[in-house]
Scaffold this active site. Sequence first.
Site, mmCIF file in Angstrom:
data_model
loop_
_atom_site.group_PDB
_atom_site.id
_atom_site.type_symbol
_atom_site.label_atom_id
_atom_site.label_comp_id
_atom_site.label_asym_id
_atom_site.label_seq_id
_atom_site.Cartn_x
_atom_site.Cartn_y
_atom_site.Cartn_z
ATOM 1 N N HIS A 62 -4.288 3.062 -0.780
ATOM 2 C CA HIS A 62 -3.950 3.958 -1.673
ATOM 3 C C HIS A 62 -4.293 3.342 -3.124
ATOM 4 O O HIS A 62 -4.794 2.416 -3.408
ATOM 5 C CB HIS A 62 -2.261 3.936 -1.895
ATOM 6 C CG HIS A 62 -1.633 2.809 -2.252
ATOM 7 N ND1 HIS A 62 -1.808 2.221 -3.644
ATOM 8 C CD2 HIS A 62 -1.248 1.909 -1.391
ATOM 9 C CE1 HIS A 62 -1.048 1.111 -3.520
ATOM 10 N NE2 HIS A 62 -0.773 0.728 -2.077
ATOM 11 N N ASN B 109 1.719 -1.401 -9.308
ATOM 12 C CA ASN B 109 0.308 -2.463 -9.111
ATOM 13 C C ASN B 109 -0.083 -2.649 -10.444
ATOM 14 O O ASN B 109 -0.220 -3.928 -10.788
ATOM 15 C CB ASN B 109 -0.688 -1.546 -8.575
ATOM 16 C CG ASN B 109 -0.573 -1.369 -6.956
ATOM 17 O OD1 ASN B 109 -1.088 -0.384 -6.423
ATOM 18 N ND2 ASN B 109 0.114 -2.340 -6.257
ATOM 19 N N GLU C 117 3.393 -0.920 4.120
ATOM 20 C CA GLU C 117 3.119 -2.095 3.707
ATOM 21 C C GLU C 117 4.052 -3.201 4.306
ATOM 22 O O GLU C 117 5.181 -2.742 4.637
ATOM 23 C CB GLU C 117 2.996 -2.250 1.987
ATOM 24 C CG GLU C 117 2.812 -3.420 1.414
ATOM 25 C CD GLU C 117 1.296 -4.106 1.743
ATOM 26 O OE1 GLU C 117 1.278 -4.259 3.109
ATOM 27 O OE2 GLU C 117 0.523 -4.255 1.221
#
Length: 193
Positions: free
Chosen positions: A9, A15, A88
């Site tokens: 992604h 992030n 994840e």
Amino acid sequence: MPTIILLRHGETHWNRQQRIQGHGDSPLTLKGIDQARAYGRAVAPLLGAAQWRLVSSPLSRCMQTMAIFCEVAGLDFAQVERDARLKEVSTGEYSGRLKAEFPPGELGGSGRQSWFFHCPGGESHDHMVARLSAWLESLSENDHVIAVSHGIAGKVLRGLYCGWDPDSALAQDSPQDALFLLRDGQMQRLACP
Ligand SMILES: O=C(O)[C@@H](CO)OP(=O)(O)O
């Protein structure tokens, strides 16, 4: 072996903040949206005549990336399959926390000893390998698949596909501006400017 175009992604708010995501979630930044567009531009010329299956981790950062990607590449988002095996690694209680909150060295280790496989309430490397292997084994020999997944999941998946030793697979990077073309047991990395 199946042919897979593997994407991580685009950049998310967490992030950018260096906040641990795992099974937590946050939306794409504007940069992440641009990265999803770039994936679409890079993949469109690779599609040829094959019938591509579209598969995504159900976490919203991947679905958002897939939606933008599909629009740019001319693919039908309605065909996207959500597969939880592409999620994840679960980082359990650490999900949502800033990496900077932890004392220096606490988020250490490398390969299978990395902190992200040892979070309280989180997921082990063995568990992640089992679910990603099950996903790979569920594909047919002649499948062509575009998959949107995650940083660590992507490394483990590339290692399983190419038959690498697990620690070498985990030493790879997890870019948001390049894709991985997995074909005939080999990996090719293509920049997506
Ligand atoms: O969970 C996270 O913090 C990161 C680690 O790589 O994963 P993602 O690829 O989903 O940003």
